[in-house]
Design an enzyme around this catalytic site. Structure first.
Site, PDB file in Angstrom:
ATOM      1  N   HIS A  28       1.010   5.460   5.367  1.00  0.00           N
ATOM      2  CA  HIS A  28       0.410   4.114   5.329  1.00  0.00           C
ATOM      3  C   HIS A  28       1.512   3.090   5.561  1.00  0.00           C
ATOM      4  CE1 HIS A  28      -2.774   1.287   3.564  1.00  0.00           C
ATOM      5  NE2 HIS A  28      -1.707   0.513   3.711  1.00  0.00           N
ATOM      6  N   GLY A  56       0.077 -12.194   6.950  1.00  0.00           N
ATOM      7  CA  GLY A  56      -0.724 -13.245   7.562  1.00  0.00           C
ATOM      8  C   GLY A  56      -1.767 -13.818   6.614  1.00  0.00           C
ATOM      9  N   TYR A 102      -8.857  -3.783   8.418  1.00  0.00           N
ATOM     10  CA  TYR A 102      -9.666  -4.046   7.212  1.00  0.00           C
ATOM     11  C   TYR A 102     -11.162  -4.160   7.516  1.00  0.00           C
ATOM     12  CZ  TYR A 102      -6.283  -5.342   3.486  1.00  0.00           C
ATOM     13  OH  TYR A 102      -5.348  -5.351   2.502  1.00  0.00           O
ATOM     14  N   HIS A 117      -8.847   1.206   2.305  1.00  0.00           N
ATOM     15  CA  HIS A 117      -8.088   0.296   1.428  1.00  0.00           C
ATOM     16  C   HIS A 117      -8.984  -0.091   0.254  1.00  0.00           C
ATOM     17  CE1 HIS A 117      -6.060  -3.631   0.392  1.00  0.00           C
ATOM     18  NE2 HIS A 117      -7.307  -3.928   0.087  1.00  0.00           N
ATOM     19  N   ASP A 119       3.272   1.606   2.075  1.00  0.00           N
ATOM     20  CA  ASP A 119       2.775   0.291   2.523  1.00  0.00           C
ATOM     21  C   ASP A 119       3.913  -0.537   3.138  1.00  0.00           C
ATOM     22  OD1 ASP A 119       0.712  -1.453   3.046  1.00  0.00           O
ATOM     23  OD2 ASP A 119       0.218  -1.867   0.957  1.00  0.00           O
TER      24      ASP A 119
HETATM   25 ZN   LIG Z   1      -4.101  -1.910   2.085  1.00  0.00          ZN
END
Ligand SMILES: [Zn+2]
Length: 388
Positions: free
Chosen positions: A63, A71, A132, A197, A285
């Site tokens: 990931h 952002g 997302y 997520h 991450d």
């Molecule tokens: Zn995430």
């Protein structure tokens, strides 16, 4: 060719002191002691004596925001791309790149190009299509076609659920994405997973539980991440792991008193729960923005994830008394199994020569990717194109 002498090998299982002959990007031979090589081979073989240092498989970071994430608090908070040596010096030899909150200014095209650049620089790199939001951003116009026709794409993600930044996807939308990933996985032999997520929301893993109860899609397709961000969510994730999902712990910083588990504590709790030890992974991450939001959804502080969090978590686990062979699978063989990267995550004859030598403190001393030395004595000896 490269000959590693006197390595204490954890494959991840402990194999004791071994010599390893590397060539063509693979481990060609592994054994107690290699007699002298034929003269013609010896002339072209570099020898490194590891003097009893620990040798582990290269870490697989499943990931990573390779393009840079963020952002969430204006365009100036878009994180820049992560350069090669931020991975290699952290012992990471394989990454899976993805898009997060920003899947508008950033695209799957840019993601695939960034992964291709990292490959040219010597890293093992793949990616997920989407981001997302739903409908997902793609390269060809469909998730299924992306996975079937674009070699570097292994699944779809990170699709956000139980988060104020998500598209508030419906149950049917999540099922459709999982089905597309699964069918593409069948067609190609790729992982074909839906990498989810998880936000802080109280709905937690409801959608996944429902999908397992009501659909025909195998549990392995649903791969939730950030499951240690809330303690109640972590308990839900352990139950899903028992049902066949692989769950991903994020190695983000956790403050004292926070309703979350650090990665090391989360792995300890996971293994102590008796859930299947092969169904847990840890990712960094890296390159992602780690924002904190106030009650109005405004960013009040932020940090950037780093690949170094993986070895830092491993050091914490070893410091707490966990055996290296117990800690290693979550960073190596488990993500390899989930991602169907069958030549990775292990040290064996015929496997890819992705290897990390640990120094006495548990940091990366030497890092080898498909037989090429990237880090020696803790310092990068290969750099990305624009790294000075
Ligand atoms: Zn995430």
């Amino acid at each position: 060719m490269l000959l590693l002498r006197n390595a204490v090998v954890f494959a991840p299982e402990p194999l004791g002191v071994q010599d390893l002959l590397l060539g063509g990007g693979k481990v060609l031979w592994l054994g107690r002691s290699l007699d002298a090589l034929p003269a013609a081979l010896a002339a072209t073989t570099e020898v490194i004596d590891l003097e009893g240092r620990r040798l582990i498989p290269g870490l697989i970071d499943g990931h990573v925001h390779v393009t840079g994430g963020g952002g969430e608090a204006g365009f100036s908070t878009r994180v820049p791309p992560v350069p090669l040596t931020r991975f290699t010096t952290a012992g990471v030899t394989t990454v899976v790149g993805l898009l997060g909150t920003d899947d508008v200014a950033r695209s799957t095209r840019d993601l695939v190009a960034t992964v291709s650049a990292l490959r040219e620089e010597g890293l093992n790199a793949w990616a997920y299509t989407g981001g997302y939001h739903v409908p997902p951003t793609t390269l060809t116009g469909s998730v299924r076609a992306d996975l079937v026709f674009i070699e570097a794409l292994l699944g779809v993600g990170e699709v956000a659920i139980s988060d104020h930044r998500s598209s508030q996807p419906t149950f049917d939308e999540i099922l459709r994405l999982a089905a597309d990933a699964h069918v593409a996985g069948l067609m190609t032999g790729k992982a074909g997973i839906l990498h989810l997520h998880l936000g802080d929301g109280p709905r937690g893993l409801d959608l996944v539980r429902r999908a397992l109860a009501e659909s025909e899609i195998p549990a392995r397709v649903f791969n939730p991440t950030h499951v240690n961000r809330r303690r109640g969510l972590f308990d839900e994730a352990i139950e899903l792991a028992r049902a066949g999902c692989t769950v991903d712990i994020t190695a983000f910083p956790v403050e004292e008193g926070e309703d979350a588990y650090g990665a090391a504590e989360a792995l300890q709790r996971y293994l102590a729960s008796g859930a299947p030890p092969e169904r847990v992974t840890i990712s960094s991450d890296a390159g992602g923005c780690l924002p904190c939001f106030d009650a109005d959804g405004r960013v009040c502080s932020m940090d950037v994830g780093s690949a170094g969090a993986l070895l830092a978590s491993m050091r914490e686990l070893l410091g707490a008394g966990m055996a290296l062979e117990t800690a290693l699978p979550a960073f190596t063989s488990n993500p390899a199994r989930l991602l169907r990267l069958s030549d990775k995550g292990k040290i064996a004859v015929g496997a890819d020569a992705d290897l990390v030598v640990l120094d006495a403190t548990g940091s990366a001393d030497t890092v080898i990717i498909r037989g090429a030395v990237h880090v020696r004595g803790g310092r990068a000896v290969r750099r990305g194109t624009f790294e000075s």
